[in-house]
Design an enzyme around this catalytic site. Structure first.
Site, mmCIF file in Angstrom:
data_model
loop_
_atom_site.group_PDB
_atom_site.id
_atom_site.type_symbol
_atom_site.label_atom_id
_atom_site.label_comp_id
_atom_site.label_asym_id
_atom_site.label_seq_id
_atom_site.Cartn_x
_atom_site.Cartn_y
_atom_site.Cartn_z
ATOM 1 N N ASN A 36 -122.444 15.210 -11.809
ATOM 2 C CA ASN A 36 -121.990 15.975 -10.649
ATOM 3 C C ASN A 36 -120.587 16.521 -10.892
ATOM 4 O O ASN A 36 -120.003 16.306 -11.951
ATOM 5 C CB ASN A 36 -121.980 15.096 -9.390
ATOM 6 N N HIS A 75 -114.941 6.245 -0.972
ATOM 7 C CA HIS A 75 -114.218 6.933 -2.039
ATOM 8 C C HIS A 75 -114.804 8.332 -2.256
ATOM 9 O O HIS A 75 -114.075 9.330 -2.313
ATOM 10 C CB HIS A 75 -114.294 6.093 -3.320
ATOM 11 N N SER A 91 -112.038 16.412 0.778
ATOM 12 C CA SER A 91 -110.713 16.872 0.349
ATOM 13 C C SER A 91 -110.793 18.351 -0.028
ATOM 14 O O SER A 91 -111.839 19.004 0.105
ATOM 15 C CB SER A 91 -110.243 16.045 -0.851
ATOM 16 N N HIS A 139 -106.985 6.636 -15.703
ATOM 17 C CA HIS A 139 -106.632 7.306 -16.951
ATOM 18 C C HIS A 139 -105.461 6.622 -17.646
ATOM 19 O O HIS A 139 -105.310 6.729 -18.873
ATOM 20 C CB HIS A 139 -106.292 8.769 -16.679
ATOM 21 N N TYR A 192 -136.222 10.120 -12.382
ATOM 22 C CA TYR A 192 -136.192 11.529 -12.782
ATOM 23 C C TYR A 192 -137.470 11.970 -13.512
ATOM 24 O O TYR A 192 -138.067 12.980 -13.133
ATOM 25 C CB TYR A 192 -134.951 11.813 -13.626
ATOM 26 N N HIS A 221 -131.052 18.501 -5.215
ATOM 27 C CA HIS A 221 -130.631 19.536 -6.160
ATOM 28 C C HIS A 221 -131.586 20.739 -6.161
ATOM 29 O O HIS A 221 -131.814 21.360 -7.198
ATOM 30 C CB HIS A 221 -130.516 18.971 -7.578
ATOM 31 N N TRP A 267 -112.442 4.973 -13.807
ATOM 32 C CA TRP A 267 -111.621 4.259 -14.774
ATOM 33 C C TRP A 267 -110.235 4.907 -14.756
ATOM 34 O O TRP A 267 -110.114 6.104 -15.069
ATOM 35 C CB TRP A 267 -112.204 4.382 -16.177
ATOM 36 N N LYS A 306 -113.819 19.448 -18.194
ATOM 37 C CA LYS A 306 -112.796 20.088 -17.366
ATOM 38 C C LYS A 306 -112.868 21.604 -17.530
ATOM 39 O O LYS A 306 -112.868 22.120 -18.652
ATOM 40 C CB LYS A 306 -111.412 19.564 -17.736
ATOM 41 N N ARG A 352 -111.083 19.629 -2.809
ATOM 42 C CA ARG A 352 -112.050 19.891 -3.880
ATOM 43 C C ARG A 352 -113.500 19.799 -3.411
ATOM 44 O O ARG A 352 -114.423 19.886 -4.213
ATOM 45 C CB ARG A 352 -111.820 18.934 -5.051
#
Length: 501
Positions: A144, A190, A197, A301, A354, A72, A299, A233, A199
């Site tokens: 992220n 995954h 993709s 939706h 961290y 980062h 999880w 979002k 995104r």
């Protein structure tokens, strides 16, 4: 054409401060009368040792840079607030989530593997870290722009990052090592499919979602746990760049994301995100066909619907990048009352790594830097380099009889019963790792999006020169879906034929 705010910062600063006349001083406030010449013995003689202003200037310059973040490193930040619009206080005692509450926040966006000099638009996951400056202490939600991650055991994290970094001999991006590691740890599939993709490359930081990624916990007034995941979002809508667009922008403006964020805020086009949570009881967690604490899984939706909580708004740029962004330090271990951790392995590893990274990079008292400092601190920590809040004459030991800070009311869950034999339980790849990846390929992506995913993947692993690694990669995606694997194999064959012709 009106100039962008990022190109007019200095003229604007001059106009704002035009009536201020300040003399140059040393770090100790001593006036500097000759800032453009050293003290020498005659016009062409040697510089004298007692030129303290020269000594200070060079010594300070040599120490201007902090060690680069090992991950980062490249990023931008902004400030604003989080406002709660929906009541979830039956699940948590956190004051941050009191209905109508506004909490100041700092948000840092970043690339994960890229160095400070890398281009913003390279294909890479993006960090999305939020610091909530609460009266109960600083809560850091460090995530992220993806709801999942490559690996689930923290012992593999250094190996993952090494595989993403430049080759130690050539200092160049090495696709053999990138795909070798990931194809040998196929729980990564995954996240890889998400990354390659549409995104995989956001149009800007403003046009991507954010996720806490890990499973956390809420704690209610009765100290009852409810597991939770955090989603933020974008209210600007999801927008992405094609690899060709990203490459073009990287050549024209490698700091494109940072410039976009700064200009949007200066133009009062304030970006915002809506915060949602998913909730799961411990009883529900026991019934799931997947591991709810595995960060390589989502999880669904349909089973754990999104619950709206509030809004994150960014309306202020940093006044100084080094002081407020480079020294900004986040840690998942900064957890305030009403919020707690979970059995998520990778999260538990981050609780250690961290703060340790910050002590190395910024110093033992990094939490006392203004950008990291909470509203109030009272403890028995003392001394160390760069200590500016040494708590006066208060006692520095506990217990004591002299009005030092005392034990606080119990704010965390009651002790949980844990059973099991200590040992090494490898979380190596299982059939379960391909199930959600298959759903992503067949149900989340439409046919054109699947084609673009395949093209993006082939564009990198065609650069793999080791046949065993190449075969491992193709087998990994065939394990997700045989048609997927066959398409990749055929597109790889055609691409290599075209390059060979």
């Amino acid at each position: 054409m009106k100039p962008l705010p990022s190109t007019t910062q200095l003229p604007r600063w001059k106009e704002k401060n035009k009536d201020q006349k300040k003399c140059i001083t040393t770090a100790e406030g001593i006036l500097v009368t000759h800032p453009t010449s050293s003290i020498t013995v005659g016009q062409h003689g040697p510089i004298v040792l007692y030129d303290s202003n020269l000594n200070e200037s060079l010594a300070q310059f040599n120490r201007e840079r902090l060690p680069e973040r090992v991950v980062h490193a490249k990023g931008s930040a902004a400030f604003g607030h989080f406002e709660v619009t929906n009541d979830i206080t039956k699940y948590t005692t956190s004051k941050i989530f009191e209905l109508g509450k506004k909490t100041p926040i700092a948000v840092r966006f970043s690339r994960v593997a890229g160095s400070l000099g890398s281009a913003d638009t390279d294909m890479d996951p993006r960090g999305f870290a939020i610091k909530f400056y609460s009266e109960e202490g600083n809560w850091d939600l460090v995530g992220n722009n993806t709801p999942i991650f490559f690996i689930r055991d923290p012992i593999l994290f250094p190996q993952l990052i090494h595989s993403q970094k430049p080759n130690p001999v050539t200092n160049l991006r090495e696709w053999n090592q990138f795909w070798d590691f990931l194809s040998l740890r196929q729980e990564s599939v995954h996240q890889l499919m998400f990354l390659f993709s549409d995104r995989g490359i956001p149009q800007s930081y403003r046009h991507m979602h954010g996720y806490g990624s890990h499973t956390f916990s809420f704690v209610d007034k009765d100290q009852k746990l409810t597991y939770c995941k955090f989603h933020y979002k974008t209210d600007q809508g999801i927008k992405n760049l094609s690899p060709a667009e990203a490459q073009r922008i990287a050549g024209e403006d490698p700091n494109y994301y940072g410039r976009d964020l700064y200009d949007a805020i200066e133009n009062k086009n304030y970006p915002s995100w809506t915060l949602y949570v998913q909730l799961m009881t411990p009883e529900q967690a026991k019934t799931k066909s997947y591991d709810p604490f595995d960060i390589t899984k989502v999880w669904p939706h349909s089973e754990q619907p999104l619950i709206k909580v509030g809004r994150l708004l960014l309306n202020k740029n940093p006044s100084n990048y080094f002081a407020e962004v480079e020294q900004l330090a986040f840690s998942p271990s900064n957890i305030t009352p009403g919020i707690w951790i979970s059995p998520d392995r990778l999260l538990q590893g981050r609780l250690i790594s961290y703060p340790d990274a910050h002590r190395y990079r910024l110093g033992t008292n990094y939490a006392q830097l203004p950008i990291n400092c909470p509203f109030k601190v009272s403890n028995y920590q003392r001394d160390g380099a760069s200590n500016v809040i040494n708590q006066g004459g208060a006692p520095n030991y506990y217990p004591n009889s002299f009005s030092g800070p005392i034990e606080c009311p119990h704010n965390y869950p009651l002790p949980q019963q844990i059973e099991g034999k200590a040992g090494h339980y490898d979380t190596g790849t299982t059939e379960d790792d391909y199930k959600q990846a298959n759903i992503f390929y067949n149900k989340i992506l439409d046919a054109p999006a699947r084609g673009r995913l395949e093209d993006n993947l082939v564009s990198t692993f065609k650069k793999v020169t080791n046949e065993k690694v190449k075969n491992n990669v193709l087998q990994m995606f065939s394990n997700v879906d045989q048609t997927f694997g066959n398409n990749l194999k055929e597109k790889l064959r055609k691409s290599l034929m075209q390059e060979g012709s």
